[in-house]
Design a protein around this motif. Structure first.
Motif, PDB file in Angstrom:
ATOM      1  N   ALA A  68     -19.122   5.408  -8.057  1.00 28.32           N
ATOM      2  CA  ALA A  68     -18.993   4.182  -8.850  1.00 28.32           C
ATOM      3  C   ALA A  68     -17.684   3.453  -8.583  1.00 28.32           C
ATOM      4  N   THR A  69     -16.672   4.148  -8.046  1.00 35.20           N
ATOM      5  CA  THR A  69     -15.416   3.465  -7.712  1.00 35.20           C
ATOM      6  C   THR A  69     -15.587   2.556  -6.501  1.00 35.20           C
ATOM      7  N   TYR A  70     -16.671   2.714  -5.766  1.00 33.82           N
ATOM      8  CA  TYR A  70     -16.955   1.888  -4.598  1.00 33.82           C
ATOM      9  C   TYR A  70     -18.159   0.966  -4.816  1.00 33.82           C
ATOM     10  N   VAL A  71     -19.045   1.343  -5.733  1.00 31.96           N
ATOM     11  CA  VAL A  71     -20.310   0.629  -5.920  1.00 31.96           C
ATOM     12  C   VAL A  71     -20.348   0.090  -7.350  1.00 31.96           C
ATOM     13  N   PRO A  72     -20.055  -1.187  -7.561  1.00 33.26           N
ATOM     14  CA  PRO A  72     -19.977  -1.737  -8.930  1.00 33.26           C
ATOM     15  C   PRO A  72     -21.240  -1.543  -9.759  1.00 33.26           C
ATOM     16  N   LEU A  73     -22.424  -1.601  -9.134  1.00 27.50           N
ATOM     17  CA  LEU A  73     -23.664  -1.466  -9.891  1.00 27.50           C
ATOM     18  C   LEU A  73     -23.895  -0.049 -10.415  1.00 27.50           C
ATOM     19  N   LEU A  74     -23.044   0.888 -10.015  1.00 27.15           N
ATOM     20  CA  LEU A  74     -23.121   2.248 -10.551  1.00 27.15           C
ATOM     21  C   LEU A  74     -22.057   2.491 -11.611  1.00 27.15           C
ATOM     22  N   SER A  75     -21.503   1.432 -12.137  1.00 27.48           N
ATOM     23  CA  SER A  75     -20.482   1.532 -13.181  1.00 27.48           C
ATOM     24  C   SER A  75     -20.973   2.390 -14.345  1.00 27.48           C
TER      25      SER A  75
END
Length: 630
Positions: free
Chosen positions: A348-355
């Protein structure tokens, strides 16, 4: 509350859920492929599955060893690669389609059981579920197991055994159940534990109504379905490996992996004697078992040995194992997505939609467990009470197999489609006129407590993130991205000073920089020599430290051996190679290096002896010819 019949509304709802699920999964996939540092580098099991799949697609459909990992997913990848070409993006899109279909299937199943409102919540719940959004981007088995398990759940929940006038249909459904169960066992080893129950399930469903003869006929049909799938696999294992294994030879190691004192929470972990890379895993488990018993073992005997070790440990300290099972149950029910090959929180630190703001298990687990408890307390109100009970039983059975083995995000994900219908049930009961507020409140409180009370503190969670950082540094070194690796390693050294893994990583970086400098005509040779001595000093401390485990000592010895060989220090290199080969005597690269070190010492005959133990590759044959003067 009456369950609706399938119709136009059901089809439109399923289509809407499918589109939402697919759109979100494709959006996550775009972000993963653009920003996630491991998108172009399959790791651990992913790398093993893809390598295996490419071999299958290249024509090696049978293989030459007893399966250690469940085989169905690599064969699935090979099939997709054969049709679309060996390109990960196409496979990931197919997996996104599969995940969206599962969301639509959850909608349909829940709607049939508990009504339209429940169907919408459950279907959209899986469509937006955080871990479910991430999984299609990974080359991991849940992408194929999820639709298979949902199909099995639908068979059990929506009328496995119809009235006696439809006996042929009942037999077909029982046969289909057996086939799905067999396929499941080729994807998830813990499904093997459920096979006897699933074979007996159709018989139990009709025993009172249709009698023993009819019940046994359905059980036989289910067993035929299982054997139709697993029989050829067991035969293949016997033919190529000369050993009897129904699916794989990894059952005992998997059970031991989640039930021992070194792993008090039953997570996926590396043991002292095992490198957590499938390429070496089977051999490492076998080598340690053979070391303990003092003789060679067949693959099934290795599995039996580790099963025996587990049972002996349970008998010796049952309270310890009760705590381990409790810890695994808490983790499996809890909100935290336990990392395995990947960490959802790190991704999630790289992929915003996995916040973490995206709905995940914290929400769906709380609602689902509350709904399941309420369903039990109310004895499942509605026209499909029996179907809901079947779904609840399957959920509890599969939960039990995870608690009995190893828990992780990818192990738990298949539970979510089984649990979400009960989240829908909770909502429908909340909206119902005859609801019992006290019972509802109690169910919600218990579900929230089981899910939201944390198992790990902030330090433990940070360690999980740091393990991903360490792995990224290792992969960066292998890719020649030394600046990124050094930046990560420096931070890890501050947080974990003097630990063997970090010291070995720093030594790897120093040796790489040193050799690059030595190969550069304008490089600083004095500085390079200083870096090499510093690296060897780190490795010596790792090897000599009494608390360094076998695996880390092996890594340090192997790296020190290659450094000494490059420096031309034959005796020191030979000693380190010899020590490393004690851990992995089958490592051909190490044995080749050992032969070269022996040659540097002047022991030509011993060097030739080592070379003749290797596969006769062109490099090995050329070296033998060089040493013999031929």
């Amino acid at each position: 509350m009456s369950a609706p019949e399938p119709g136009r509304g059901a089809l439109i709802g399923a289509l809407v859920v499918f589109v939402v699920g697919l759109a979100l999964r494709l959006a996550v996939l775009v972000q993963v492929e653009a920003h996630y540092p491991l998108a172009d580098r399959p790791v651990i099991d992913e790398a093993s599955y893809e390598t295996w799949a490419l071999e299958i697609a290249g024509g090696d459909w049978i293989g030459d060893e007893v399966f250690f990992q469940e085989p169905l997913y690599p064969y699935w990848i090979a099939s997709v690669y054969t049709v679309l070409g060996p390109e990960r993006h196409g496979l990931r899109v197919v997996q996104a389609l599969s995940g969206a279909l599962v969301a639509a299937g959850v909608f349909g199943l829940t709607r049939r059981l508990f009504g339209p409102a429940a169907g919408w919540l459950a279907g959209l719940g899986f469509a937006v579920h955080r871990a479910g959004l991430f999984m299609p981007a990974l080359l991991l088995k849940p992408n194929l197991f999820l639709p298979l398990l949902l199909g099995l759940a639908a068979l059990l929940a929506l009328g496995l055994a119809p009235p006696p006038v439809e006996r042929r249909s009942a037999l077909r459904r029982s046969l289909g159940l057996g086939c799905l169960a067999g396929l499941g066992a080729l994807l998830r080893g813990n499904m093997v534990l459920l096979l006897p129950i699933l074979v007996a399930w159709p018989a139990a469903a009709v025993w009172r109504r249709d009698g023993a003869r009819r019940a046994l006929a359905l059980a036989a049909a289910t067993a035929v379905g299982v054997l139709a799938i697993l029989g050829p696999v067991a035969t293949r294992n016997w033919v190529v490996g000369g050993d009897l294994a129904l699916t794989t030879s990894g059952a005992g190691t998997n059970l031991y992996g989640g039930n021992n004192a070194q792993n008090p929470y039953g997570r996926a972990t590396e043991f002292d004697w095992v490198r957590g890379i499938p390429q070496f895993e089977a051999a490492d488990w076998a080598h340690e078992a053979e070391r303990r018993v003092g003789h060679e073992l067949a693959p099934s005997e290795v599995s039996s040995f580790w099963l025996g070790e587990t049972l002996r440990s349970i008998a010796a300290d049952p309270s310890l194992h009760a705590r381990i099972l409790w810890n695994k149950l808490r983790l499996t029910l809890g909100a935290y997505e336990v990392p395995d090959n990947h960490s959802l929180d790190w991704a999630a630190t790289y992929v915003p939609l996995l916040s973490p703001l995206v709905p995940g298990y914290a929400l769906w687990g709380s609602l689902g467990l509350a709904g399941l408890l309420l369903f039990v307390l109310e004895r499942g109100r509605g026209a499909r009470r029996g179907g809901g009970a079947a779904l609840a039983i399957l959920y509890l059975l599969y939960l039990g197999t995870i608690v009995a083995t190893v828990t992780s995000m990818r192990a738990r994900l298949p539970l979510v489609p089984l649990l979400l219908p009960f989240a829908g049930y909770l909502v429908t009961r909340f909206l119902a006129a005859d609801r019992d507020p006290k019972r509802l409140l109690a169910a919600v409180a218990i579900g929230a407590a089981a899910t939201l009370i944390p198992v790990f503190d902030a330090h433990e969670l940070q360690q999980d993130l740091d393990k991903r950082e360490f792995n990224l540094a290792v992969y960066s070194v292998e890719a020649g991205e030394l600046e990124r690796a050094e930046s990560i390693a420096t931070g890890l050294a501050r947080r974990y000073p003097g630990t063997s893994r970090v010291e070995t990583l720093l030594a790897e970086l120093e040796s790489r920089r040193a050799f690059a400098s030595l190969e550069d005509p304008e490089g600083d040779r004095a500085q390079a020599q200083s870096l090499l001595q510093k690296a060897l000093g780190r490795l010596r401390l790792v090897v000599e430290h009494p608390q360094t485990n076998q695996r880390e000592r092996f890594r340090a010895n192997a790296l020190a051996a290659w450094i000494q060989l490059q420096l031309g220090n034959g005796p020191a290199a030979a000693r380190r190679f010899s020590d490393a080969l004690e851990f992995d005597p089958a490592d051909e690269a190490l044995r080749f290096g050992f032969a070269n070190a022996l040659h540097l010492e002047g022991h030509v005959d011993e060097a030739l002896e080592q070379l003749r133990l290797l596969e006769p590759t062109p490099q090995v044959l050329a070296r033998i010819a060089e040493l013999t003067g031929q």
